[in-house]
Design an enzyme around this catalytic site. Structure first.
Site, PDB file in Angstrom:
ATOM      1  N   ASN A   6       0.853  -1.185   0.000  1.00  8.28           N
ATOM      2  CA  ASN A   6       0.000   0.000   0.000  1.00  8.28           C
ATOM      3  C   ASN A   6       0.897   1.245   0.000  1.00  8.28           C
ATOM      4  O   ASN A   6       1.634   1.475   0.964  1.00  8.28           O
ATOM      5  CB  ASN A   6      -0.902  -0.057   1.242  1.00  8.28           C
ATOM      6  CG  ASN A   6      -1.873   1.099   1.267  1.00  8.28           C
ATOM      7  OD1 ASN A   6      -1.491   2.213   0.918  1.00  8.28           O
ATOM      8  ND2 ASN A   6      -3.098   0.859   1.667  1.00  8.28           N
ATOM      9  N   HIS A   9       1.140   6.087   1.742  1.00 10.81           N
ATOM     10  CA  HIS A   9       1.949   6.934   2.628  1.00 10.81           C
ATOM     11  C   HIS A   9       3.021   7.722   1.895  1.00 10.81           C
ATOM     12  O   HIS A   9       3.543   8.695   2.431  1.00 10.81           O
ATOM     13  CB  HIS A   9       2.549   6.112   3.767  1.00 10.81           C
ATOM     14  CG  HIS A   9       1.504   5.721   4.769  1.00 10.81           C
ATOM     15  ND1 HIS A   9       0.844   6.658   5.535  1.00 10.81           N
ATOM     16  CD2 HIS A   9       0.979   4.536   5.092  1.00 10.81           C
ATOM     17  CE1 HIS A   9      -0.038   6.042   6.303  1.00 10.81           C
ATOM     18  NE2 HIS A   9       0.012   4.748   6.052  1.00 10.81           N
ATOM     19  N   HIS A  42      -5.624   3.769  -1.748  1.00 10.57           N
ATOM     20  CA  HIS A  42      -6.943   4.108  -1.227  1.00 10.57           C
ATOM     21  C   HIS A  42      -7.294   5.516  -1.706  1.00 10.57           C
ATOM     22  O   HIS A  42      -6.622   6.484  -1.336  1.00 10.57           O
ATOM     23  CB  HIS A  42      -6.888   4.055   0.312  1.00 10.57           C
ATOM     24  CG  HIS A  42      -8.211   4.238   0.989  1.00 10.57           C
ATOM     25  ND1 HIS A  42      -8.390   4.026   2.334  1.00 10.57           N
ATOM     26  CD2 HIS A  42      -9.423   4.619   0.520  1.00 10.57           C
ATOM     27  CE1 HIS A  42      -9.652   4.261   2.658  1.00 10.57           C
ATOM     28  NE2 HIS A  42     -10.299   4.628   1.570  1.00 10.57           N
ATOM     29  N   ARG A  44      -9.428   8.147  -1.013  1.00 13.55           N
ATOM     30  CA  ARG A  44     -10.363   8.545   0.053  1.00 13.55           C
ATOM     31  C   ARG A  44     -11.250   9.681  -0.425  1.00 13.55           C
ATOM     32  O   ARG A  44     -10.857  10.490  -1.265  1.00 13.55           O
ATOM     33  CB  ARG A  44      -9.581   8.991   1.290  1.00 13.55           C
ATOM     34  CG  ARG A  44      -8.823   7.883   1.985  1.00 13.55           C
ATOM     35  CD  ARG A  44      -8.275   8.367   3.322  1.00 13.55           C
ATOM     36  NE  ARG A  44      -9.342   8.551   4.275  1.00 13.55           N
ATOM     37  CZ  ARG A  44      -9.644   7.685   5.241  1.00 13.55           C
ATOM     38  NH1 ARG A  44      -8.925   6.599   5.410  1.00 13.55           N
ATOM     39  NH2 ARG A  44     -10.643   7.922   6.054  1.00 13.55           N
ATOM     40  N   ARG A  48      -7.022  12.833   1.034  1.00 15.57           N
ATOM     41  CA  ARG A  48      -5.957  13.316   1.910  1.00 15.57           C
ATOM     42  C   ARG A  48      -4.567  12.839   1.490  1.00 15.57           C
ATOM     43  O   ARG A  48      -3.575  13.377   1.922  1.00 15.57           O
ATOM     44  CB  ARG A  48      -6.234  12.942   3.368  1.00 15.57           C
ATOM     45  CG  ARG A  48      -6.112  11.478   3.651  1.00 15.57           C
ATOM     46  CD  ARG A  48      -6.192  11.184   5.132  1.00 15.57           C
ATOM     47  NE  ARG A  48      -7.529  11.380   5.655  1.00 15.57           N
ATOM     48  CZ  ARG A  48      -8.005  10.708   6.710  1.00 15.57           C
ATOM     49  NH1 ARG A  48      -7.220   9.858   7.348  1.00 15.57           N
ATOM     50  NH2 ARG A  48      -9.220  10.903   7.155  1.00 15.57           N
ATOM     51  N   GLU A  69      -8.688   0.672  -2.975  1.00 12.99           N
ATOM     52  CA  GLU A  69      -9.632   0.697  -1.845  1.00 12.99           C
ATOM     53  C   GLU A  69     -10.493   1.943  -1.965  1.00 12.99           C
ATOM     54  O   GLU A  69      -9.995   3.014  -2.293  1.00 12.99           O
ATOM     55  CB  GLU A  69      -8.869   0.781  -0.522  1.00 12.99           C
ATOM     56  CG  GLU A  69      -7.983  -0.389  -0.246  1.00 12.99           C
ATOM     57  CD  GLU A  69      -7.107  -0.122   0.975  1.00 12.99           C
ATOM     58  OE1 GLU A  69      -7.296   0.898   1.662  1.00 12.99           O
ATOM     59  OE2 GLU A  69      -6.229  -0.938   1.227  1.00 12.99           O
ATOM     60  N   THR A 100      -8.505   3.463   8.304  1.00 17.57           N
ATOM     61  CA  THR A 100      -9.753   2.682   8.288  1.00 17.57           C
ATOM     62  C   THR A 100      -9.927   1.953   9.616  1.00 17.57           C
ATOM     63  O   THR A 100      -9.064   1.163   9.995  1.00 17.57           O
ATOM     64  CB  THR A 100      -9.704   1.651   7.135  1.00 17.57           C
ATOM     65  OG1 THR A 100      -9.191   2.296   5.978  1.00 17.57           O
ATOM     66  CG2 THR A 100     -11.079   1.103   6.847  1.00 17.57           C
ATOM     67  N   GLU A 150     -11.309  -9.226   2.429  1.00 16.77           N
ATOM     68  CA  GLU A 150     -10.049  -8.915   3.114  1.00 16.77           C
ATOM     69  C   GLU A 150     -10.370  -8.826   4.602  1.00 16.77           C
ATOM     70  O   GLU A 150     -11.221  -8.024   5.017  1.00 16.77           O
ATOM     71  CB  GLU A 150      -9.458  -7.596   2.603  1.00 16.77           C
ATOM     72  CG  GLU A 150      -8.162  -7.257   3.352  1.00 16.77           C
ATOM     73  CD  GLU A 150      -7.359  -6.114   2.720  1.00 16.77           C
ATOM     74  OE1 GLU A 150      -7.500  -5.865   1.506  1.00 16.77           O
ATOM     75  OE2 GLU A 150      -6.581  -5.495   3.468  1.00 16.77           O
ATOM     76  N   HIS A 213      -4.025  -4.660   7.625  1.00 14.03           N
ATOM     77  CA  HIS A 213      -4.184  -3.542   8.554  1.00 14.03           C
ATOM     78  C   HIS A 213      -3.351  -3.760   9.807  1.00 14.03           C
ATOM     79  O   HIS A 213      -3.556  -4.732  10.523  1.00 14.03           O
ATOM     80  CB  HIS A 213      -5.639  -3.288   8.956  1.00 14.03           C
ATOM     81  CG  HIS A 213      -5.874  -1.815   9.147  1.00 14.03           C
ATOM     82  ND1 HIS A 213      -5.439  -1.139  10.254  1.00 14.03           N
ATOM     83  CD2 HIS A 213      -6.432  -0.885   8.338  1.00 14.03           C
ATOM     84  CE1 HIS A 213      -5.748   0.140  10.122  1.00 14.03           C
ATOM     85  NE2 HIS A 213      -6.339   0.321   8.963  1.00 14.03           N
TER      86      HIS A 213
HETATM   87  N1  PXP Z   1      -5.984  -3.079   3.858  1.00 11.12           N
HETATM   88  C1  PXP Z   1      -6.935  -2.115   3.940  1.00 11.12           C
HETATM   89  C2  PXP Z   1      -8.322  -2.458   3.472  1.00 11.12           C
HETATM   90  C3  PXP Z   1      -6.645  -0.827   4.416  1.00 11.12           C
HETATM   91  O1  PXP Z   1      -7.613   0.099   4.503  1.00 11.12           O
HETATM   92  C4  PXP Z   1      -5.313  -0.535   4.789  1.00 11.12           C
HETATM   93  C5  PXP Z   1      -4.957   0.854   5.241  1.00 11.12           C
HETATM   94  O2  PXP Z   1      -5.080   1.727   4.166  1.00 11.12           O
HETATM   95  C6  PXP Z   1      -4.352  -1.551   4.681  1.00 11.12           C
HETATM   96  C7  PXP Z   1      -4.718  -2.814   4.232  1.00 11.12           C
HETATM   97  C8  PXP Z   1      -2.923  -1.315   5.051  1.00 11.12           C
HETATM   98  O3  PXP Z   1      -2.833  -1.054   6.431  1.00 11.12           O
HETATM   99  P1  PXP Z   1      -1.452  -0.634   7.069  1.00 11.12           P
HETATM  100  O4  PXP Z   1      -1.075   0.692   6.479  1.00 11.12           O
HETATM  101  O5  PXP Z   1      -1.753  -0.552   8.536  1.00 11.12           O
HETATM  102  O6  PXP Z   1      -0.448  -1.698   6.728  1.00 11.12           O
END
Ligand code: PXP
Length: 261
Positions: A6, A9, A42, A44, A48, A69, A100, A150, A213
């Protein structure tokens, strides 16, 4: 075990200055060369981090499949249908949250989710539902005819952090704070078992199972060893480590961990 990285960031860092640097696009080739199997982003509602241009460019240019996402908001779903990622993962979204917070409330949003799933399928986009690990949500996901679920690992990650890292606060919940180590150990066992049982149940129903997550280099192995889970989506911990080691090393280390038996 497949690894979705992901990269939101990277855009978080860019947005801290509102300039063009760092650009999440620059991560795509590195992710592929480092052994990632998928790019996760994602889009959003408040934009952001990842914005519409990022999403469009990432989907067009990524050498890896893109898992987008998004919430079930109509305007967002219209955009997703135009963008045509390989997969859309439907997540609950709350403007004030840091990240989330829970899984989708599949029961109370069943009819709405059904329409959204149909629309995404009409646009040849496969669908995943981000849900908490419990039987009813899994059964309803099956009824909704999605390809993937998921499982939310946030609760597992919070308990793990409390127990192993002596953290006295966590991003998502502080309800475990008053518990002894023995009680936390028991909770961790229950949480892991719930993820195991839920993923097995979902797989038996023919659903493909991802999880994510709060997963990091310390807590990922027990989750990666759950046989019914075939993919992990991980963001924060990989991008955080990459600040010190570079993105390639951060992804290679995570991929090695999730593949070890
Ligand atoms: N899966 C989903 C559905 C999420 O919303 C997120 C956070 O955006 C992640 C995975 C990744 O989470 P993390 O950044 O805590 O590894």
């Amino acid at each position: 075990m497949l690894l979705g990285v992901n990269i939101d960031h990277i855009a978080v860092l860019r947005e801290a200055r509102k300039i063009n640097d760092p650009n999440p696009i620059d991560a795509l080739g590195i992710c592929k060369l480092s052994g990632a199997d998928q790019i996760t982003i994602h889009l959003r509602e408040d934009r952001r981090h990842i914005n519409d241009t990022d999403a469009k460019n990432i989907i067009q240019l990524s050498p890896l499949p893109v898992n987008l996402e998004c919430s079930i908001n109509d305007d967002i779903i219209d955009i997703v249908c135009q963008l045509k990622p390989m997969r859309a993962t439907l997540v609950p979204e709350n403007r004030d949250e840091v990240t989330t917070e829970g899984g989708l409330d599949v029961k109370n949003n069943f009819d709405k989710i059904k329409k959204v799933v149909q629309k995404l399928h009409d646009h040849e986009i496969e669908v995943s539902l981000f849900i908490d690990p419990y039987k009813e949500a899994i059964g309803l996901s099956k009824e909704l005819e999605v390809e993937w679920i998921e499982l939310h690992t946030g609760s597992y990650a919070n308990i793990y952090a409390m127990l192993n890292l002596n953290l006295n606060n966590s991003a998502h919940s502080i309800k475990e704070l008053e518990l002894s180590k023995a009680e936390l150990k028991e909770l961790l066992k229950i949480s892991l078992n719930t993820l195991k049982t839920s993923s097995k149940e979902a797989k038996k129903l023919g659903l493909k199972v991802a999880a994510g997550h709060g997963l990091n280099y310390q807590n990922v192995k027990p989750i990666a060893s759950i046989k019914a889970i075939s993919e992990l989506n991980i963001g924060q911990s990989i991008i955080a480590r990459s600040v010190f080691t570079g993105l390639k090393e951060a992804i290679v280390s995570m991929k090695t961990l999730v593949q070890e038996k």
